[in-house]
Write a protein that holds these residues in place. Sequence first.
Motif, PDB file in Angstrom:
ATOM      1  N   GLU A  89       0.858  -1.254  -0.159  1.00 56.90           N
ATOM      2  CA  GLU A  89      -0.040  -0.225  -0.080  1.00 56.90           C
ATOM      3  C   GLU A  89       0.839   1.294  -0.105  1.00 56.90           C
ATOM      4  O   GLU A  89       0.745   2.325  -0.758  1.00 56.90           O
ATOM      5  CB  GLU A  89      -1.035  -0.058   1.189  1.00 56.90           C
ATOM      6  N   LYS A  90       1.871   1.421   0.787  1.00 56.76           N
ATOM      7  CA  LYS A  90       2.666   2.459   0.810  1.00 56.76           C
ATOM      8  C   LYS A  90       3.530   2.643  -0.565  1.00 56.76           C
ATOM      9  O   LYS A  90       3.395   3.571  -0.982  1.00 56.76           O
ATOM     10  CB  LYS A  90       3.737   2.235   1.863  1.00 56.76           C
ATOM     11  N   SER A  91       4.096   1.695  -1.129  1.00 53.15           N
ATOM     12  CA  SER A  91       4.441   1.956  -2.341  1.00 53.15           C
ATOM     13  C   SER A  91       3.833   2.145  -3.530  1.00 53.15           C
ATOM     14  O   SER A  91       4.197   3.200  -4.280  1.00 53.15           O
ATOM     15  CB  SER A  91       5.462   0.231  -2.559  1.00 53.15           C
ATOM     16  N   ASN A  92       2.692   2.139  -3.475  1.00 61.04           N
ATOM     17  CA  ASN A  92       1.660   2.377  -4.384  1.00 61.04           C
ATOM     18  C   ASN A  92       1.205   3.892  -4.243  1.00 61.04           C
ATOM     19  O   ASN A  92       0.968   4.666  -5.269  1.00 61.04           O
ATOM     20  CB  ASN A  92       0.178   1.449  -4.391  1.00 61.04           C
ATOM     21  N   LEU A  93       1.177   4.367  -2.839  1.00 60.55           N
ATOM     22  CA  LEU A  93       0.643   5.630  -2.695  1.00 60.55           C
ATOM     23  C   LEU A  93       1.930   6.835  -2.645  1.00 60.55           C
ATOM     24  O   LEU A  93       1.645   7.986  -2.794  1.00 60.55           O
ATOM     25  CB  LEU A  93       0.149   5.753  -1.111  1.00 60.55           C
ATOM     26  N   GLU A  94       3.046   6.065  -2.580  1.00 57.36           N
ATOM     27  CA  GLU A  94       4.441   7.218  -2.358  1.00 57.36           C
ATOM     28  C   GLU A  94       4.537   7.613  -3.903  1.00 57.36           C
ATOM     29  O   GLU A  94       4.542   6.610  -4.537  1.00 57.36           O
ATOM     30  CB  GLU A  94       5.468   6.507  -1.626  1.00 57.36           C
ATOM     31  N   LYS A  95       4.911   8.891  -4.004  1.00 52.32           N
ATOM     32  CA  LYS A  95       5.617   9.245  -5.330  1.00 52.32           C
ATOM     33  C   LYS A  95       6.863   9.809  -5.049  1.00 52.32           C
ATOM     34  O   LYS A  95       7.453   9.954  -3.983  1.00 52.32           O
ATOM     35  CB  LYS A  95       4.550  10.398  -5.821  1.00 52.32           C
ATOM     36  N   GLU A  96       7.600   9.800  -6.301  1.00 49.69           N
ATOM     37  CA  GLU A  96       8.955  10.197  -6.219  1.00 49.69           C
ATOM     38  C   GLU A  96       9.059  11.891  -5.933  1.00 49.69           C
ATOM     39  O   GLU A  96       8.342  12.678  -6.589  1.00 49.69           O
ATOM     40  CB  GLU A  96       9.404   9.952  -7.566  1.00 49.69           C
ATOM     41  N   ARG A  97      10.047  12.137  -5.149  1.00 50.24           N
ATOM     42  CA  ARG A  97       9.907  13.534  -4.708  1.00 50.24           C
ATOM     43  C   ARG A  97      11.591  13.731  -4.782  1.00 50.24           C
ATOM     44  O   ARG A  97      12.242  12.983  -4.305  1.00 50.24           O
ATOM     45  CB  ARG A  97       9.495  13.846  -3.257  1.00 50.24           C
ATOM     46  N   MET A  98      12.060  15.125  -4.956  1.00 49.20           N
ATOM     47  CA  MET A  98      13.380  15.698  -4.942  1.00 49.20           C
ATOM     48  C   MET A  98      13.441  17.211  -4.834  1.00 49.20           C
ATOM     49  O   MET A  98      12.471  17.965  -4.940  1.00 49.20           O
ATOM     50  CB  MET A  98      13.978  15.048  -6.045  1.00 49.20           C
ATOM     51  N   GLU A  99      14.514  17.375  -4.137  1.00 48.63           N
ATOM     52  CA  GLU A  99      14.794  19.038  -3.918  1.00 48.63           C
ATOM     53  C   GLU A  99      15.962  19.492  -4.734  1.00 48.63           C
ATOM     54  O   GLU A  99      16.934  18.819  -4.675  1.00 48.63           O
ATOM     55  CB  GLU A  99      14.909  19.186  -2.480  1.00 48.63           C
ATOM     56  N   ILE A 100      15.779  20.446  -5.529  1.00 52.85           N
ATOM     57  CA  ILE A 100      16.983  20.869  -6.389  1.00 52.85           C
ATOM     58  C   ILE A 100      17.194  22.331  -5.985  1.00 52.85           C
ATOM     59  O   ILE A 100      16.010  23.077  -5.748  1.00 52.85           O
ATOM     60  CB  ILE A 100      16.913  20.563  -7.738  1.00 52.85           C
ATOM     61  N   LYS A 101      18.384  22.746  -6.298  1.00 55.91           N
ATOM     62  CA  LYS A 101      18.620  24.212  -6.052  1.00 55.91           C
ATOM     63  C   LYS A 101      19.376  24.934  -7.271  1.00 55.91           C
ATOM     64  O   LYS A 101      20.269  24.247  -7.783  1.00 55.91           O
ATOM     65  CB  LYS A 101      19.542  24.450  -4.957  1.00 55.91           C
ATOM     66  N   PHE A 102      19.076  25.863  -7.520  1.00 57.69           N
ATOM     67  CA  PHE A 102      19.896  26.857  -8.641  1.00 57.69           C
ATOM     68  C   PHE A 102      20.268  28.129  -7.921  1.00 57.69           C
ATOM     69  O   PHE A 102      19.351  28.660  -7.381  1.00 57.69           O
ATOM     70  CB  PHE A 102      18.848  27.150  -9.928  1.00 57.69           C
ATOM     71  N   SER A 103      21.703  28.304  -8.397  1.00 62.29           N
ATOM     72  CA  SER A 103      22.115  29.462  -7.603  1.00 62.29           C
ATOM     73  C   SER A 103      22.712  30.701  -8.678  1.00 62.29           C
ATOM     74  O   SER A 103      23.192  30.159  -9.756  1.00 62.29           O
ATOM     75  CB  SER A 103      23.198  29.151  -6.576  1.00 62.29           C
ATOM     76  N   CYS A 104      22.571  31.757  -8.237  1.00 64.66           N
ATOM     77  CA  CYS A 104      23.223  32.862  -8.922  1.00 64.66           C
ATOM     78  C   CYS A 104      22.800  33.041 -10.448  1.00 64.66           C
ATOM     79  O   CYS A 104      23.883  33.008 -11.322  1.00 64.66           O
ATOM     80  CB  CYS A 104      24.752  32.952  -8.695  1.00 64.66           C
ATOM     81  N   GLY A 105      21.721  33.003 -10.923  1.00 62.95           N
ATOM     82  CA  GLY A 105      21.305  33.071 -12.215  1.00 62.95           C
ATOM     83  C   GLY A 105      21.048  31.648 -13.001  1.00 62.95           C
ATOM     84  O   GLY A 105      20.562  31.755 -14.196  1.00 62.95           O
ATOM     85  N   GLU A 106      21.657  30.638 -12.524  1.00 63.32           N
ATOM     86  CA  GLU A 106      21.337  29.425 -12.989  1.00 63.32           C
ATOM     87  C   GLU A 106      19.681  28.979 -12.852  1.00 63.32           C
ATOM     88  O   GLU A 106      19.248  29.399 -11.941  1.00 63.32           O
ATOM     89  CB  GLU A 106      22.245  28.384 -12.163  1.00 63.32           C
ATOM     90  N   ASN A 107      19.341  28.304 -14.063  1.00 60.73           N
ATOM     91  CA  ASN A 107      17.950  27.987 -14.143  1.00 60.73           C
ATOM     92  C   ASN A 107      17.994  26.690 -15.019  1.00 60.73           C
ATOM     93  O   ASN A 107      17.857  26.868 -16.060  1.00 60.73           O
ATOM     94  CB  ASN A 107      17.100  29.064 -14.304  1.00 60.73           C
ATOM     95  N   GLY A 108      17.600  25.700 -14.485  1.00 58.72           N
ATOM     96  CA  GLY A 108      17.289  24.645 -15.326  1.00 58.72           C
ATOM     97  C   GLY A 108      16.194  23.719 -15.042  1.00 58.72           C
ATOM     98  O   GLY A 108      16.026  22.575 -15.236  1.00 58.72           O
ATOM     99  N   ILE A 109      15.160  24.457 -14.259  1.00 59.28           N
ATOM    100  CA  ILE A 109      14.050  23.844 -13.940  1.00 59.28           C
ATOM    101  C   ILE A 109      12.946  23.506 -14.998  1.00 59.28           C
ATOM    102  O   ILE A 109      12.411  22.601 -14.892  1.00 59.28           O
ATOM    103  CB  ILE A 109      12.980  24.991 -13.039  1.00 59.28           C
TER     104      ILE A 109
END
Length: 127
Positions: free
Chosen positions: A50-70
């Motif tokens: 049940e947990k594996s079906n309900l969980e989704k992939e999550r991640m945190e990303i950071k871009f600094s000083c003008g970088e933007n790859g979102i």
Amino acid sequence: MNNLETSKVKKMNKIKQFSQIILIAIFLISCRTSINKEYPLENLEKNIDEKSNLEKERMEIKFSCGENGISEYLDDGWKILKEDSKEKICTWKSVPATKDCNMEKDKGCKITKPDKIGKEKIYLLEK
């Protein structure tokens, strides 16, 4: 010792042995039930599925000083759950600590301070 005393001693020994057996049985039964409560094997596999079906992939990303790859992540199917930004020092520079400081000759009189300040963007993504 007479027969009466001997029979009393035998009864006392039997009662003592019986009470020890009862105590050991209670101890063993209580251990078994506590193990079953902590690790129920029947529901364990169901909960994992049940947990594996309900969980989704999550991640945190950071871009600094003008970088933007979102946009690369958004094109790949990621969704932004949360977006945050804060100031960040992008570059540093060395400056003289006093007016009469010669930084080339006296390395001890220079200080380092922020040169350019930019933004750091933090994204929490989910797929």
